[in-house]
Motif scaffolding. Structure first.
Motif, PDB file in Angstrom:
ATOM      1  N   UNK A 275     -27.143  33.769  21.772  1.00 31.79           N
ATOM      2  CA  UNK A 275     -26.921  34.974  20.883  1.00 31.79           C
ATOM      3  C   UNK A 275     -28.436  35.795  21.003  1.00 31.79           C
ATOM      4  N   UNK A 276     -29.623  34.653  20.501  1.00 28.08           N
ATOM      5  CA  UNK A 276     -30.898  35.295  20.390  1.00 28.08           C
ATOM      6  C   UNK A 276     -31.375  36.106  21.892  1.00 28.08           C
ATOM      7  N   UNK A 277     -31.121  35.237  22.788  1.00 31.24           N
ATOM      8  CA  UNK A 277     -31.480  35.832  24.071  1.00 31.24           C
ATOM      9  C   UNK A 277     -30.838  36.986  24.595  1.00 31.24           C
ATOM     10  N   UNK A 278     -29.466  37.142  24.319  1.00 33.02           N
ATOM     11  CA  UNK A 278     -28.861  38.509  24.277  1.00 33.02           C
ATOM     12  C   UNK A 278     -29.393  39.552  23.430  1.00 33.02           C
ATOM     13  N   UNK A 279     -29.712  39.205  22.239  1.00 33.13           N
ATOM     14  CA  UNK A 279     -30.643  40.265  21.245  1.00 33.13           C
ATOM     15  C   UNK A 279     -31.776  40.645  21.617  1.00 33.13           C
ATOM     16  N   UNK A 280     -32.484  39.583  22.138  1.00 33.87           N
ATOM     17  CA  UNK A 280     -33.947  39.939  22.609  1.00 33.87           C
ATOM     18  C   UNK A 280     -33.868  40.793  23.976  1.00 33.87           C
ATOM     19  N   UNK A 281     -33.081  40.121  24.931  1.00 29.67           N
ATOM     20  CA  UNK A 281     -33.110  40.756  26.250  1.00 29.67           C
ATOM     21  C   UNK A 281     -32.473  42.093  26.487  1.00 29.67           C
ATOM     22  N   UNK A 282     -31.048  42.067  25.894  1.00 31.59           N
ATOM     23  CA  UNK A 282     -30.043  43.059  26.115  1.00 31.59           C
ATOM     24  C   UNK A 282     -30.077  43.872  24.800  1.00 31.59           C
ATOM     25  N   UNK A 283     -30.859  43.520  23.911  1.00 30.38           N
ATOM     26  CA  UNK A 283     -30.702  44.595  22.643  1.00 30.38           C
ATOM     27  C   UNK A 283     -29.353  44.779  22.203  1.00 30.38           C
ATOM     28  N   UNK A 284     -28.534  43.918  22.009  1.00 29.00           N
ATOM     29  CA  UNK A 284     -27.227  43.914  21.370  1.00 29.00           C
ATOM     30  C   UNK A 284     -26.711  42.576  20.896  1.00 29.00           C
ATOM     31  N   UNK A 285     -25.785  42.499  19.974  1.00 25.47           N
ATOM     32  CA  UNK A 285     -25.061  41.348  19.426  1.00 25.47           C
ATOM     33  C   UNK A 285     -23.836  41.405  19.749  1.00 25.47           C
ATOM     34  N   UNK A 286     -23.421  40.190  20.770  1.00 29.05           N
ATOM     35  CA  UNK A 286     -22.126  40.202  21.223  1.00 29.05           C
ATOM     36  C   UNK A 286     -21.238  39.755  20.118  1.00 29.05           C
ATOM     37  N   UNK A 287     -20.151  40.571  19.882  1.00 23.97           N
ATOM     38  CA  UNK A 287     -19.136  40.271  18.827  1.00 23.97           C
ATOM     39  C   UNK A 287     -18.552  38.886  18.893  1.00 23.97           C
ATOM     40  N   UNK A 288     -18.143  38.345  20.225  1.00 23.25           N
ATOM     41  CA  UNK A 288     -17.379  37.023  20.228  1.00 23.25           C
ATOM     42  C   UNK A 288     -18.499  35.997  20.149  1.00 23.25           C
ATOM     43  N   UNK A 289     -19.734  36.068  20.626  1.00 27.78           N
ATOM     44  CA  UNK A 289     -20.624  35.060  20.135  1.00 27.78           C
ATOM     45  C   UNK A 289     -20.898  34.874  18.810  1.00 27.78           C
ATOM     46  N   UNK A 290     -21.238  35.933  18.053  1.00 26.05           N
ATOM     47  CA  UNK A 290     -21.327  35.931  16.678  1.00 26.05           C
ATOM     48  C   UNK A 290     -20.278  35.285  16.178  1.00 26.05           C
ATOM     49  N   UNK A 291     -18.704  35.648  16.387  1.00 21.97           N
ATOM     50  CA  UNK A 291     -17.919  35.175  15.596  1.00 21.97           C
ATOM     51  C   UNK A 291     -17.775  33.546  16.022  1.00 21.97           C
ATOM     52  N   UNK A 292     -17.968  32.989  16.936  1.00 20.87           N
ATOM     53  CA  UNK A 292     -18.116  31.693  17.250  1.00 20.87           C
ATOM     54  C   UNK A 292     -18.982  31.141  16.330  1.00 20.87           C
ATOM     55  N   UNK A 293     -20.117  31.495  16.161  1.00 18.20           N
ATOM     56  CA  UNK A 293     -21.211  30.913  15.496  1.00 18.20           C
ATOM     57  C   UNK A 293     -20.492  31.058  13.965  1.00 18.20           C
ATOM     58  N   UNK A 294     -20.060  31.958  13.488  1.00 16.78           N
ATOM     59  CA  UNK A 294     -19.720  32.280  12.224  1.00 16.78           C
ATOM     60  C   UNK A 294     -18.337  31.226  12.037  1.00 16.78           C
ATOM     61  N   UNK A 295     -17.778  31.168  12.910  1.00 18.76           N
ATOM     62  CA  UNK A 295     -16.734  30.219  12.749  1.00 18.76           C
ATOM     63  C   UNK A 295     -17.132  28.605  12.776  1.00 18.76           C
ATOM     64  N   UNK A 296     -18.210  28.383  13.472  1.00 16.79           N
ATOM     65  CA  UNK A 296     -18.757  27.018  13.339  1.00 16.79           C
ATOM     66  C   UNK A 296     -19.331  26.848  11.839  1.00 16.79           C
ATOM     67  N   UNK A 297     -20.209  27.869  11.592  1.00 14.95           N
ATOM     68  CA  UNK A 297     -20.792  27.669  10.443  1.00 14.95           C
ATOM     69  C   UNK A 297     -19.828  27.485   9.315  1.00 14.95           C
ATOM     70  N   UNK A 298     -18.730  28.262   9.137  1.00 14.21           N
ATOM     71  CA  UNK A 298     -17.676  28.123   8.225  1.00 14.21           C
ATOM     72  C   UNK A 298     -17.174  26.842   8.305  1.00 14.21           C
ATOM     73  N   UNK A 299     -16.540  26.328   9.291  1.00 20.80           N
ATOM     74  CA  UNK A 299     -15.805  25.203   9.410  1.00 20.80           C
ATOM     75  C   UNK A 299     -16.841  23.957   8.874  1.00 20.80           C
TER      76      UNK A 299
END
Length: 146
Positions: free
Chosen positions: A39-63
């Protein structure tokens, strides 16, 4: 008046429970490092946040965090009764509610971040422009805005 020794003992049990749960959580979180790096590489390289990647991270943190709350509360409750037990149960329920609220609010982050990144870097920095996304909130990495 409550017995001060019981509260002290509960505090010690709680501290041990927190340390044990934190060690388990640390192992779980280290498993998510690869997702976070992508997610960090995408943010710095492509200048965007991938919603699905973000949702996976949030899901992991939540669980993991819900499991941490449960583990700590179970350990604390194992040695308590009466008023202390009731208060610990309320605290655990409130912790779950606050976590859900904060993580729910975090779901807005990718759309807001992508909008800001498009404003800062322009559509040429937005890879969705090449694959049909038009940056209107309906692309594959954004939730529709309403």
């Amino acid at each position: 008046m409550p017995d001060a020794g019981r509260f002290s003992e509960s505090g010690e049990q709680g501290s041990r429970a927190v340390m044990e749960a934190a060690a388990a959580l640390e192992q779980e979180l280290s498993a998510g490092i690869a997702d976070a790096r992508a997610a960090t590489a995408r943010l710095t390289g492509e200048h965007r946040v991938d919603q699905e990647e973000f949702d996976r991270l949030v899901g992991r943190v939540s669980e993991n965090t819900h499991q941490l709350i449960d583990a700590v509360s179970e350990r604390v409750l194992a040695g308590t009764t009466g008023e202390v037990s009731e208060q610990a149960q309320r605290l655990a329920a409130n912790a779950h509610d606050v976590l859900d609220l904060l993580l729910g609010l975090s779901s807005l982050a990718p759309g807001l971040a992508n909008q800001g990144l498009r404003n800062a870097f322009g559509p040429q920095g937005d890879p969705r422009a090449a694959d049909g996304g038009d940056g209107d909130g309906t692309g594959p990495d954004e939730r529709p805005r309403g």
